[in-house]
Write an enzyme that holds these catalytic residues in place. Structure first.
Site, PDB file in Angstrom:
ATOM      1  N   ARG A  55       0.839  -1.188   0.000  1.00 10.81           N
ATOM      2  CA  ARG A  55       0.000   0.000   0.000  1.00 10.81           C
ATOM      3  C   ARG A  55       0.882   1.249   0.000  1.00 10.81           C
ATOM      4  NH1 ARG A  55      -3.369  -2.832  -1.544  1.00 10.81           N
ATOM      5  NH2 ARG A  55      -5.443  -3.276  -0.699  1.00 10.81           N
TER       6      ARG A  55
ATOM      7  N   HIS B  42      -0.563   0.323  -9.964  1.00 10.48           N
ATOM      8  CA  HIS B  42      -1.346  -0.496  -9.025  1.00 10.48           C
ATOM      9  C   HIS B  42      -2.026  -1.640  -9.778  1.00 10.48           C
ATOM     10  CE1 HIS B  42      -3.694  -0.448  -4.967  1.00 10.48           C
ATOM     11  NE2 HIS B  42      -3.389  -1.684  -5.365  1.00 10.48           N
TER      12      HIS B  42
END
Length: 309
Positions: free
Chosen positions: A224, A272
């Site tokens: 993250r 991502h």
């Protein structure tokens, strides 16, 4: 009983169709359409608008459509007494493992540097490294981290891992807890972050951690964006302590066009997309929990709110 899908990435119709194809009898709604909110017992979400879950008085399950749930805990309006579930998907783990392997091999063989040279029409061979030359350290030994460690080990890498609690993985040296953290870092030459994002791990990739890594260590963050202190990474790259970084996750996504990461020669970026939930493998898990809700049975893959994952 009914399901509402809440996400902001343009994939609501895809997920709605996948759920209905698998079980046409289930009532499924988009949160953007008119729907009877009192009938909603399950919300299938991914990075939902904060506050959107508070509209459902009979909600019995909050189902994350991915492995991560940190974004749920960022929403202070999420009902405290509603169980949260997450996805445990073998494709997520194998896709992540392949991504990590590809990034490490590209780093060993200087592919990222050669791409920059190509743009400048510059020919300059650089000495490469071999698999036997580096030790890979993985922070986080859950489903994704454990498979990545095992696959790298099978590929011939020397692999070690660190986690909050002790884990045992055949062929992989494991460290655990704060008392073994420094020893893990000091012997890691390529560091992969696959930790869950919790209050304890937020900002863990910072100057203090970087200083404990060997000079020339390479950083891979596929967990993250909140794990990384951006300014500390830039400083460690610019002063030469870190050799480079590959980032797949960011504090803000998409990354703003004026962000310094875009043009930094030592940072390789992916959008991502290292590991993405596949509706074909995820939908059956969601519907299984929906049926368990109907029959008052225990839910699969429940999140521990105290741990944050």
């Amino acid at each position: 009983m009914a399901i509402v899908i809440i996400r902001q990435d343009g994939k609501i119709d895809l997920w709605k169709g996948a759920l209905k194809d698998r079980n046409p009898e289930v009532a499924v709604y988009s949160y953007l359409e008119e729907h009877p909110k009192e009938t909603i017992t399950m919300a299938v979400i991914w990075k939902h608008p904060q506050g959107s879950l508070s509209h459902y008085p009979n909600l019995k399950c909050i189902a994350s459509a991915g492995a991560g749930v940190d974004y749920i805990f960022e929403d202070t309006t999420v009902p405290k007494d509603v169980p949260i579930t997450r996805i445990v998907d073998p494709y997520l783990a194998s896709d992540m493992s392949e991504h990590v392997l590809a990034v490490i091999l590209a780093e060993l063989k200087n592919f990222n540097i050669y791409k920059l040279q190509q743009v400048d029409s510059h020919w300059s061979p650089i000495e490469y490294r071999r698999i036997k030359d580096v030790k890979v350290g993985i922070m986080g030994l859950g489903e994704l981290g454990s498979l990545s460690a095992t696959d790298l080990m099978k590929f011939g890498f020397s692999v070690q891992g660190w986690s909050r609690s002790k884990k045992t993985i055949k062929g992989v040296r494991t460290f655990s807890g704060s008392e073994e953290f420094n020893s893990f870092l000091e012997s890691t030459q390529i560091l992969v972050c696959l930790l869950p994002l919790t209050p304890e791990t937020e900002g863990i990739l910072n100057s203090e951690l970087f200083s404990k890594l060997p000079k020339g260590c390479y950083i891979i963050n596929v967990a993250r964006g909140g794990h990384l202190v951006n300014e500390d990474l830039l400083k460690a790259l610019d002063n030469g302590h870190l050799s480079g970084a590959c980032l797949d996750v960011y504090h803000q996504e998409p990354l703003p066009s004026d962000h310094p990461f875009w043009n930094h020669p030592k940072i390789f970026m992916t959008p991502h997309y290292a590991s993405v939930s596949d509706t074909n493998s995820v939908v059956p898990q969601i519907l299984e929990n929906y049926e368990r809700l109907r029959h008052g049975e225990n839910l699969l893959n429940k999140v521990n709110r105290n741990k944050g994952y």
